[in-house]
Write a protein that holds these residues in place. Structure first.
Motif, PDB file in Angstrom:
ATOM      1  N   MET A  11       2.425  -2.210   1.799  1.00  0.00           N
ATOM      2  CA  MET A  11       3.370  -1.088   1.852  1.00  0.00           C
ATOM      3  C   MET A  11       4.270  -1.089   0.617  1.00  0.00           C
ATOM      4  SD  MET A  11       4.326   1.558   3.637  1.00  0.00           S
ATOM      5  CE  MET A  11       4.292   1.497   5.405  1.00  0.00           C
ATOM      6  N   THR A  12       4.715  -2.245   0.198  1.00  0.00           N
ATOM      7  CA  THR A  12       5.558  -2.338  -0.998  1.00  0.00           C
ATOM      8  C   THR A  12       4.789  -1.886  -2.241  1.00  0.00           C
ATOM      9  OG1 THR A  12       6.813  -4.162  -0.023  1.00  0.00           O
ATOM     10  CG2 THR A  12       6.954  -3.905  -2.409  1.00  0.00           C
ATOM     11  N   ASN A  13       3.533  -2.313  -2.368  1.00  0.00           N
ATOM     12  CA  ASN A  13       2.711  -1.884  -3.501  1.00  0.00           C
ATOM     13  C   ASN A  13       2.483  -0.382  -3.497  1.00  0.00           C
ATOM     14  OD1 ASN A  13       2.454  -4.451  -4.549  1.00  0.00           O
ATOM     15  ND2 ASN A  13       0.528  -4.867  -3.502  1.00  0.00           N
ATOM     16  N   LEU A  14       2.265   0.187  -2.326  1.00  0.00           N
ATOM     17  CA  LEU A  14       2.062   1.626  -2.218  1.00  0.00           C
ATOM     18  C   LEU A  14       3.316   2.376  -2.651  1.00  0.00           C
ATOM     19  CD1 LEU A  14      -0.079   3.653  -1.347  1.00  0.00           C
ATOM     20  CD2 LEU A  14       0.821   3.502   0.971  1.00  0.00           C
ATOM     21  N   LYS A  15       4.473   1.875  -2.269  1.00  0.00           N
ATOM     22  CA  LYS A  15       5.735   2.507  -2.674  1.00  0.00           C
ATOM     23  C   LYS A  15       5.955   2.383  -4.174  1.00  0.00           C
ATOM     24  CE  LYS A  15       7.995   2.233   1.787  1.00  0.00           C
ATOM     25  NZ  LYS A  15       9.231   2.001   2.499  1.00  0.00           N
ATOM     26  N   ASN A  16       5.620   1.251  -4.753  1.00  0.00           N
ATOM     27  CA  ASN A  16       5.744   1.097  -6.204  1.00  0.00           C
ATOM     28  C   ASN A  16       4.816   2.051  -6.950  1.00  0.00           C
ATOM     29  OD1 ASN A  16       7.680  -0.907  -5.989  1.00  0.00           O
ATOM     30  ND2 ASN A  16       6.188  -2.566  -6.070  1.00  0.00           N
ATOM     31  N   ARG A  17       3.616   2.189  -6.471  1.00  0.00           N
ATOM     32  CA  ARG A  17       2.668   3.113  -7.105  1.00  0.00           C
ATOM     33  C   ARG A  17       3.128   4.554  -6.963  1.00  0.00           C
ATOM     34  NH1 ARG A  17      -2.556   0.073  -4.745  1.00  0.00           N
ATOM     35  NH2 ARG A  17      -2.531  -1.667  -6.212  1.00  0.00           N
ATOM     36  N   ARG A 113      -1.619   6.522   6.828  1.00  0.00           N
ATOM     37  CA  ARG A 113      -1.025   7.846   6.587  1.00  0.00           C
ATOM     38  C   ARG A 113      -0.429   7.923   5.191  1.00  0.00           C
ATOM     39  NH1 ARG A 113       0.802   7.151  11.811  1.00  0.00           N
ATOM     40  NH2 ARG A 113       2.835   6.469  11.073  1.00  0.00           N
ATOM     41  N   ARG A 114       0.299   6.908   4.801  1.00  0.00           N
ATOM     42  CA  ARG A 114       0.914   6.916   3.477  1.00  0.00           C
ATOM     43  C   ARG A 114      -0.143   6.826   2.369  1.00  0.00           C
ATOM     44  NH1 ARG A 114       4.910   5.833   6.738  1.00  0.00           N
ATOM     45  NH2 ARG A 114       7.063   6.119   6.082  1.00  0.00           N
ATOM     46  N   ALA A 115      -1.228   6.123   2.617  1.00  0.00           N
ATOM     47  CA  ALA A 115      -2.301   6.045   1.624  1.00  0.00           C
ATOM     48  C   ALA A 115      -2.942   7.412   1.408  1.00  0.00           C
ATOM     49  CB  ALA A 115      -3.349   5.021   2.055  1.00  0.00           C
ATOM     50  N   TRP A 116      -3.122   8.181   2.465  1.00  0.00           N
ATOM     51  CA  TRP A 116      -3.690   9.525   2.325  1.00  0.00           C
ATOM     52  C   TRP A 116      -2.730  10.449   1.578  1.00  0.00           C
ATOM     53  CZ3 TRP A 116      -8.378  11.167   2.273  1.00  0.00           C
ATOM     54  CH2 TRP A 116      -9.359  10.487   2.976  1.00  0.00           C
ATOM     55  N   VAL A 117      -1.446  10.322   1.845  1.00  0.00           N
ATOM     56  CA  VAL A 117      -0.462  11.140   1.133  1.00  0.00           C
ATOM     57  C   VAL A 117      -0.432  10.733  -0.341  1.00  0.00           C
ATOM     58  CG1 VAL A 117       1.997  11.695   0.961  1.00  0.00           C
ATOM     59  CG2 VAL A 117       0.901  11.632   3.198  1.00  0.00           C
ATOM     60  N   PHE A 118      -0.557   9.438  -0.614  1.00  0.00           N
ATOM     61  CA  PHE A 118      -0.623   8.975  -2.003  1.00  0.00           C
ATOM     62  C   PHE A 118      -1.849   9.572  -2.694  1.00  0.00           C
ATOM     63  CE2 PHE A 118      -2.075   5.969  -5.246  1.00  0.00           C
ATOM     64  CZ  PHE A 118      -0.954   5.921  -6.056  1.00  0.00           C
ATOM     65  N   PHE A 119      -2.979   9.580  -2.008  1.00  0.00           N
ATOM     66  CA  PHE A 119      -4.197  10.163  -2.570  1.00  0.00           C
ATOM     67  C   PHE A 119      -3.978  11.650  -2.883  1.00  0.00           C
ATOM     68  CE2 PHE A 119      -8.274  12.383  -1.922  1.00  0.00           C
ATOM     69  CZ  PHE A 119      -8.984  11.845  -2.976  1.00  0.00           C
ATOM     70  N   ALA A 120      -3.309  12.361  -1.994  1.00  0.00           N
ATOM     71  CA  ALA A 120      -3.007  13.773  -2.245  1.00  0.00           C
ATOM     72  C   ALA A 120      -2.130  13.916  -3.481  1.00  0.00           C
ATOM     73  CB  ALA A 120      -2.315  14.391  -1.029  1.00  0.00           C
ATOM     74  N   GLY A 121      -1.175  13.021  -3.645  1.00  0.00           N
ATOM     75  CA  GLY A 121      -0.331  13.048  -4.834  1.00  0.00           C
ATOM     76  C   GLY A 121      -1.116  12.792  -6.101  1.00  0.00           C
ATOM     77  N   VAL A 122      -2.080  11.884  -6.044  1.00  0.00           N
ATOM     78  CA  VAL A 122      -2.925  11.604  -7.210  1.00  0.00           C
ATOM     79  C   VAL A 122      -3.766  12.825  -7.559  1.00  0.00           C
ATOM     80  CG1 VAL A 122      -4.883  10.218  -8.026  1.00  0.00           C
ATOM     81  CG2 VAL A 122      -2.973   9.110  -6.860  1.00  0.00           C
ATOM     82  N   VAL A 123      -4.295  13.491  -6.552  1.00  0.00           N
ATOM     83  CA  VAL A 123      -5.081  14.712  -6.794  1.00  0.00           C
ATOM     84  C   VAL A 123      -4.194  15.788  -7.426  1.00  0.00           C
ATOM     85  CG1 VAL A 123      -6.321  16.591  -5.656  1.00  0.00           C
ATOM     86  CG2 VAL A 123      -6.799  14.226  -5.021  1.00  0.00           C
ATOM     87  N   LEU A 124      -2.983  15.944  -6.899  1.00  0.00           N
ATOM     88  CA  LEU A 124      -2.060  16.929  -7.478  1.00  0.00           C
ATOM     89  C   LEU A 124      -1.720  16.580  -8.933  1.00  0.00           C
ATOM     90  CD1 LEU A 124       0.337  17.498  -4.461  1.00  0.00           C
ATOM     91  CD2 LEU A 124      -1.114  19.230  -5.551  1.00  0.00           C
ATOM     92  N   LEU A 125      -1.521  15.307  -9.210  1.00  0.00           N
ATOM     93  CA  LEU A 125      -1.233  14.884 -10.583  1.00  0.00           C
ATOM     94  C   LEU A 125      -2.411  15.201 -11.503  1.00  0.00           C
ATOM     95  CD1 LEU A 125       0.556  13.475 -12.676  1.00  0.00           C
ATOM     96  CD2 LEU A 125      -0.430  11.306 -11.909  1.00  0.00           C
ATOM     97  N   SER A 126      -3.614  14.993 -11.011  1.00  0.00           N
ATOM     98  CA  SER A 126      -4.806  15.316 -11.798  1.00  0.00           C
ATOM     99  C   SER A 126      -4.866  16.805 -12.098  1.00  0.00           C
ATOM    100  CB  SER A 126      -6.075  14.887 -11.054  1.00  0.00           C
ATOM    101  OG  SER A 126      -6.060  13.517 -10.802  1.00  0.00           O
ATOM    102  N   PHE A 127      -4.577  17.620 -11.088  1.00  0.00           N
ATOM    103  CA  PHE A 127      -4.564  19.073 -11.289  1.00  0.00           C
ATOM    104  C   PHE A 127      -3.462  19.486 -12.264  1.00  0.00           C
ATOM    105  CE2 PHE A 127      -6.645  19.882  -6.916  1.00  0.00           C
ATOM    106  CZ  PHE A 127      -7.905  19.818  -7.483  1.00  0.00           C
ATOM    107  N   GLU A 128      -2.303  18.828 -12.157  1.00  0.00           N
ATOM    108  CA  GLU A 128      -1.207  19.142 -13.072  1.00  0.00           C
ATOM    109  C   GLU A 128      -1.617  18.856 -14.509  1.00  0.00           C
ATOM    110  OE1 GLU A 128       3.407  17.852 -14.080  1.00  0.00           O
ATOM    111  OE2 GLU A 128       2.235  16.653 -12.675  1.00  0.00           O
ATOM    112  N   ALA A 129      -2.181  17.683 -14.749  1.00  0.00           N
ATOM    113  CA  ALA A 129      -2.599  17.320 -16.102  1.00  0.00           C
ATOM    114  C   ALA A 129      -3.686  18.264 -16.606  1.00  0.00           C
ATOM    115  CB  ALA A 129      -3.092  15.878 -16.124  1.00  0.00           C
ATOM    116  N   ALA A 130      -4.645  18.580 -15.758  1.00  0.00           N
ATOM    117  CA  ALA A 130      -5.719  19.499 -16.163  1.00  0.00           C
ATOM    118  C   ALA A 130      -5.159  20.890 -16.456  1.00  0.00           C
ATOM    119  CB  ALA A 130      -6.774  19.571 -15.064  1.00  0.00           C
ATOM    120  N   PHE A 131      -4.193  21.325 -15.666  1.00  0.00           N
ATOM    121  CA  PHE A 131      -3.571  22.632 -15.894  1.00  0.00           C
ATOM    122  C   PHE A 131      -2.857  22.675 -17.233  1.00  0.00           C
ATOM    123  CE2 PHE A 131       0.335  25.135 -15.717  1.00  0.00           C
ATOM    124  CZ  PHE A 131      -0.208  26.404 -15.613  1.00  0.00           C
TER     125      PHE A 131
END
Length: 140
Positions: A11-17, A113-131
């Motif tokens: 959980m701590t690693n997930l929060k740091n990431r 649950r938090r891992a899935w939300v993190f994955f969604a954030g990574v996908v959004l970041l990828s879309f942001e960079a691509a945009f």
């Protein structure tokens, strides 16, 4: 007990990431002018700024959820179960083991649950960079 300790580290690693995720998102948005927007002769279009801000905001929502306190997070067995089983030594050990197993299961759900939300954030970041890259190439 080791599983509970490992879950706490996870959980701590997930929060740091997650903190890294919002940092990178903000940097992509801030430095998008280096990709071709925001120069004196080529000002930043309003539509571009709105879309980048929307990406940063959505990623911030994901990060906020990940960083929020986990309700019902367990650090060990339920003391009430142990106290209720105080008749025999083997019952105390059984109650402690059962409590730790229950805690591991509940914590696993919160981590998932938090891992899935993190994955969604990574996908959004990828879309942001691509945009940002696509918009800067398209504006040339």
């Amino acid at each position: 007990m080791l599983a509970l300790s490992q879950q706490d580290v996870t959980m701590t690693n997930l929060k740091n990431r997650a903190m890294g995720l919002i940092t990178i998102s903000a940097l992509v948005g801030t430095f998008s002018s280096f990709f071709g927007f925001g120069a004196k002769d080529h000002p930043l279009p309003l539509w571009f700024a709105i879309v980048v801000i929307a990406f940063v905001f959505l990623i911030l929502l994901c990060v906020s959820y990940i960083l929020s306190p986990a309700k019902k997070w367990n650090f060990g067995p339920d003391p009430m179960l142990i106290m209720a089983a105080q008749d025999y030594e083997h019952r105390i050990v059984w109650a402690a083991a059962k409590g730790m197993a229950g805690a591991v299961e509940k914590n696993s759900e919160a981590i998932a649950r938090r891992a899935w939300v993190f994955f969604a954030g990574v996908v959004l970041l990828s879309f942001e960079a691509a945009f940002v890259v696509a918009a800067s190439i398209g504006a040339r």
